[in-house]
Scaffold this active site. Structure first.
Site, PDB file in Angstrom:
ATOM      1  CG  ASP A  79      43.553  21.687  29.705  1.00 38.73           C
ATOM      2  OD1 ASP A  79      42.152  20.777  29.422  1.00 38.73           O
ATOM      3  OD2 ASP A  79      44.779  21.083  30.455  1.00 38.73           O
ATOM      4  CG  ASP A 287      49.283  18.708  27.090  1.00 43.13           C
ATOM      5  OD1 ASP A 287      48.751  19.637  27.915  1.00 43.13           O
ATOM      6  OD2 ASP A 287      48.461  18.172  27.609  1.00 43.13           O
ATOM      7  CB  CYS A 325      70.119  17.625  20.946  1.00 43.47           C
ATOM      8  SG  CYS A 325      68.803  18.697  21.029  1.00 43.47           S
ATOM      9  CB  CYS A 327      67.310  21.823  19.304  1.00 37.97           C
ATOM     10  SG  CYS A 327      68.964  22.171  20.698  1.00 37.97           S
ATOM     11  CB  CYS A 330      72.466  21.173  21.086  1.00 39.47           C
ATOM     12  SG  CYS A 330      71.914  20.932  22.063  1.00 39.47           S
ATOM     13  CG  HIS A 356      68.126  20.711  24.700  1.00 38.63           C
ATOM     14  ND1 HIS A 356      68.892  20.367  24.039  1.00 38.63           N
ATOM     15  CD2 HIS A 356      67.592  20.542  25.678  1.00 38.63           C
ATOM     16  CE1 HIS A 356      69.382  18.783  25.007  1.00 38.63           C
ATOM     17  NE2 HIS A 356      68.477  19.362  25.376  1.00 38.63           N
TER      18      HIS A 356
HETATM   19 ZN   LIG Z   1      69.340  20.582  21.663  1.00 39.42          ZN
END
Ligand SMILES: [Zn+2]
Length: 397
Positions: A79, A287, A325, A327, A330, A356
């Protein structure tokens, strides 16, 4: 206007639409680059203003550029610092108000002894939020700083206004942003030639104009067709004051005018409901610091909405944060464990919650991409929004 595409950079490709996680100071707070790659981040966005103040863009240049410095093998974006010198200098709130109904006044930017940033036609003089030292950013300095940082995609230096400014001020700021865009292209060309052994850096122009249709379209037309020193912008960022309720309208005005064959990035937008609005109006990349910032306060996304893990209801909840999820957090930890580490102020709480939330948002946009390819984006959007209940703001660091 939704579309899929590929942005090719010297450090790899970005399949779009894509959400780009933010590592403001060349780190996604509390998370290793390897974990960001594992959760599907295709690129990271850092901030020229923060890296200029510390450690100094010359240090990144000597290190071989941002990607090398931060051990991130993929594409990087910076940026320009335009938003930050003004927001930190003038004291905008960190989460911009996305409400156009409040009264407008120019004194958030107009003359005021207390403020930390002064805008003139040449650039912005501002006081460091770290040590109070005085600095000056001009389009030329922003280009120099961003060339030294060496990200694959950079943004032109713009004047970011708020919804509180008057229409007259928005017009003045837009004229200034256009003049600065020409200077950015000229300096970008000069630096690209001077540093010809370095990988090519793309430069995106930033479209301002607040909530006014004529101003947004004029900015898109002016910057979209702009050429100087034989250079035109490689893509565009849509920035500035965006009222949540008219976000889609504003993005569609701009994208109807901008060249179709160039990438469009929506700056600082990352709330799930806003990502759908962006994608359906032709945005390719996003973003936002929201996902990681709220994670550190124990707020997590799920398919049903947002909740706070430190709430006592989760003390004995041995289920995952979100059972849909995939991830790392999780698949290895429970809400009860997360509740425990947040209550105990353990550092790992930030790491696990950030993994997460970033995965949730990155995956959501990846799922939109897949739905566009499969031709069922509208059904996917209705399924998601039918379950997900939460509204949040715009957030840039
Ligand atoms: Zn997750």
């Amino acid at each position: 206007m939704a579309r899929v595409g590929t942005i090719t950079t010297p450090h790899g490709a970005i399949q779009t639409p894509a959400f780009i996680p933010v590592g403001t100071k060349a780190t996604v707070k509390s998370v290793l680059p390897e974990a960001m790659a594992d959760l599907g981040a295709q690129a990271l966005l850092a901030n020229a203003y923060h890296l200029y103040l510390q450690p100094g863009s010359d240090v990144l240049d000597e290190a071989g550029g941002l990607a090398q410095f931060m051990n991130w093998p993929g594409p990087t974006i910076t940026d320009s610092g335009g938003f930050q010198v003004l927001s930190l200098g003038v004291g905008f709130k960190k989460v911009l108000a996305m409400d156009a109904q409040t009264f407008r006044r120019d004194d958030v930017i107009a003359d005021n002894k207390e403020r930390l940033a002064h805008v003139d036609d040449e650039g912005v003089t501002f006081k460091s939020h770290i040590d109070g030292s005085m600095h000056r950013f001009t389009p030329e300095i922003s280009m120099k700083v961003q060339h030294e940082i060496g990200a694959d995609i950079m943004f032109a230096f713009d004047e970011c206004t708020t919804l509180h400014n008057t229409r007259r001020y928005q017009e003045l700021a837009m004229d200034r942003t256009l003049a600065w865009a020409v200077r950015c292209l000229d300096e970008h060309k000069r630096l690209t030639d001077e540093r010809s052994t370095k990988p090519y850096q793309a430069l995106f122009g930033v479209i301002q104009g607040a909530q006014y249709e004529d101003l947004r379209k004029k900015a898109a037309g002016d910057l979209g067709g702009l050429e100087s020193s034989g250079q035109s912008f490689d893509g565009f960022g849509i920035g500035g004051a965006l009222d949540k309720d008219s976000l889609g309208t504003i993005v569609s005005w701009v994208n109807q005018v901008l060249p179709e064959n160039k990438p469009k990035h929506l700056l600082g937008i990352g709330a799930p409901e806003d990502l759908f609005v962006g994608v359906e109006n032709g945005i390719d990349t996003f973003d936002c610091v929201l996902a990681s910032r709220i994670a550190r306060t124990s707020a997590v996304y799920t398919m049903e909405g947002r909740f706070n893990l430190s709430n006592s209801a989760y003390r004995r909840d041995f289920t995952a944060i979100d059972d849909e999820c995939d991830c790392y957090t999780c698949t290895h930890y429970t809400r009860a464990y997360m509740h425990h580490v947040f209550r105990g102020k353990e550092i790992i709480a930030a790491t696990l919650a950030t993994i997460h939330n970033e995965r949730f948002i990155v995956r959501l946009v990846d799922q939109m991409r897949q739905a566009l390819l499969d031709g069922n984006f509208i059904e996917m959007k209705h399924d998601f929004l039918g379950r997900y209940k939460h509204r949040s703001g715009q957030a840039r660091d």
